[in-house]
Design a protein around this motif. Structure first.
Motif, PDB file in Angstrom:
ATOM      1  N   MET A 117       0.846  -1.192   0.000  1.00 15.25           N
ATOM      2  CA  MET A 117       0.000   0.000   0.000  1.00 15.25           C
ATOM      3  C   MET A 117       0.886   1.248   0.000  1.00 15.25           C
ATOM      4  SD  MET A 117      -2.982  -1.529   0.187  1.00 15.25           S
ATOM      5  CE  MET A 117      -4.234  -0.375   0.747  1.00 15.25           C
TER       6      MET A 117
ATOM      7  N   TYR B 255      -1.074   6.817   0.549  1.00 18.62           N
ATOM      8  CA  TYR B 255      -2.493   7.178   0.564  1.00 18.62           C
ATOM      9  C   TYR B 255      -3.368   5.971   0.909  1.00 18.62           C
ATOM     10  CZ  TYR B 255      -0.750  11.312  -1.830  1.00 18.62           C
ATOM     11  OH  TYR B 255      -0.054  12.454  -2.155  1.00 18.62           O
ATOM     12  N   ARG B 256      -2.727   4.882   1.364  1.00 17.98           N
ATOM     13  CA  ARG B 256      -3.404   3.631   1.713  1.00 17.98           C
ATOM     14  C   ARG B 256      -4.168   3.048   0.509  1.00 17.98           C
ATOM     15  NH1 ARG B 256      -3.506   2.648   7.292  1.00 17.98           N
ATOM     16  NH2 ARG B 256      -1.593   3.589   8.096  1.00 17.98           N
ATOM     17  N   ARG B 257      -3.538   3.176  -0.654  1.00 16.97           N
ATOM     18  CA  ARG B 257      -4.082   2.578  -1.859  1.00 16.97           C
ATOM     19  C   ARG B 257      -3.117   1.506  -2.362  1.00 16.97           C
ATOM     20  NH1 ARG B 257      -6.164   8.010  -5.097  1.00 16.97           N
ATOM     21  NH2 ARG B 257      -7.821   8.557  -3.600  1.00 16.97           N
TER      22      ARG B 257
ATOM     23  N   THR C 106      -0.502  -0.617  -4.325  1.00 12.54           N
ATOM     24  CA  THR C 106       0.600  -0.238  -5.203  1.00 12.54           C
ATOM     25  C   THR C 106       1.443  -1.469  -5.481  1.00 12.54           C
ATOM     26  OG1 THR C 106       2.409   1.349  -5.531  1.00 12.54           O
ATOM     27  CG2 THR C 106       2.194   0.390  -3.332  1.00 12.54           C
TER      28      THR C 106
ATOM     29  N   THR D 234      -4.732  -3.270   7.631  1.00 16.29           N
ATOM     30  CA  THR D 234      -3.627  -2.542   7.008  1.00 16.29           C
ATOM     31  C   THR D 234      -2.712  -2.034   8.108  1.00 16.29           C
ATOM     32  OG1 THR D 234      -5.028  -1.842   5.158  1.00 16.29           O
ATOM     33  CG2 THR D 234      -2.983  -0.630   5.501  1.00 16.29           C
TER      34      THR D 234
END
Length: 238
Positions: A146, A149-151, A153, A210
Motif C-alpha cells: 500500500m 495514501y493507503r491505496r 501499489t 492494514t
C-alpha cells in the motif's frame, strides 16, 4: 433397614466397584503433532512464475505446530556438502513458522559458499515441535503493498504499509517478509539475497488489516521487493 436391603446394597456397591476397576481405559489419542507427522519436501526449481528453493511442510498431526528444522545441503549423491551456509526467509530453522493441522507451511531457502553449484538437495531434521492453538487448517493470503495514501501499489516500488486479509474463521497472526532475489547463471535456481521481516500482525476472523511499516521496514521495501509474502506465525501470548 432389613438385613436383605443391606446385602443388596453391598452387592450393588461391589458391582459398581468391579465395573470401575475392571474396565481398561482405551489409550488416549495424542493431541499434539509429533515430528514424524511432519512431511517435508524441497523444490530447487519452481515452475515458471513461482519461487525457487521452496521448502514445503505438510502437517498430518492433530495440532498446529511450530517446528524447528535443521537443514543440511546435499550433493547429487546424497552426501553432505561442507562449507555451505543455509538461510531461511521465514525462520523455520528458528521455530517461527506455524503449520496448521492438516495444512501446509512454506519457507524459502538460500545458500552461500564456494561449492553452492554442487547443491542438489537438502536433508531436513525436525529438532523440536511446539504446539500452537490454531484449530482449523489455515489459509494465508499474500500481502498487498500500500502507498502513502493507503491505496494498493506495486511491491517492486516504495510502499509504506501492507494489507492482509484473513480468509479463515478464526483470528490469525502472520509475519510479513520482503525477499530480494539475485539473477542466477543459466541452469541455477534463484537465490534470496536478503529476506527482511517487515512486521508481524494479528488479523481478526474474516477481516482485512492494514499495518504501516516502520522506517527501517520502509527502507527495505524501497529496494525492489521481488516477493512479498506472509507466513503463519505464533499468536501473541502462546
Amino acid at each position: 433397614m432389613t438385613m436383605r436391603r443391606l446385602i443388596l446394597g453391598s452387592l450393588a456397591l461391589l458391582t459398581i466397584a468391579v465395573g470401575i476397576t475392571g474396565c481398561s481405559r482405551a489409550p488416549e489419542r495424542p493431541m499434539t503433532t509429533k515430528p514424524d507427522q511432519l512431511f517435508i519436501s524441497y523444490q530447487r526449481h519452481g515452475p515458471s512464475g513461482y519461487m525457487d528453493q521452496v521448502l514445503t511442510i505438510l502437517n498430518k498431526g492433530p495440532s498446529a505446530a511450530a517446528p524447528t528444522l535443521e537443514i543440511t545441503p546435499l550433493d547429487s549423491t546424497g552426501a553432505p556438502v561442507p562449507g555451505i551456509t543455509v538461510r531461511t526467509a521465514y525462520g523455520t530453522d528458528r521455530g517461527k513458522v506455524v503449520v496448521s493441522s492438516q495444512g501446509e507451511g512454506f519457507d524459502v531457502l538460500a545458500f552461500s559458499g564456494a561449492d553452492v553449484a554442487r547443491l542438489a538437495d537438502v536433508r531436513v531434521k525436525v529438532r523440536d515441535v511446539v504446539p500452537v492453538n490454531y484449530v482449523i487448517p489455515i489459509e494465508v493470503a499474500d500481502p498487498q503493498a500500500m502507498n502513502g495514501y493507503r491505496r494498493p501499489t506495486t511491491k517492486f516500488g516504495p510502499f509504506t504499509a501492507v494489507e492482509v486479509r484473513n480468509l479463515n474463521t478464526e483470528d490469525i497472526t502472520v509475519g510479513i517478509v520482503c525477499i530480494h532475489w539475485n539473477q542466477p547463471p543459466d541452469g541455477q535456481p534463484q537465490q534470496a539475497l536478503a529476506a527482511t521481516e517487515l512486521g508481524v500482525m494479528t488479523i481478526p476472523t474474516l477481516q482485512t488489516v492494514t499495518t504501516p511499516l516502520s522506517k527501517s521496514a520502509q527502507q527495505a521495501a524501497s529496494q525492489d521487493c521481488g516477493s512479498l509474502k506472509a507466513y503463519l506465525a505464533i499468536p501473541p501470548g502462546s
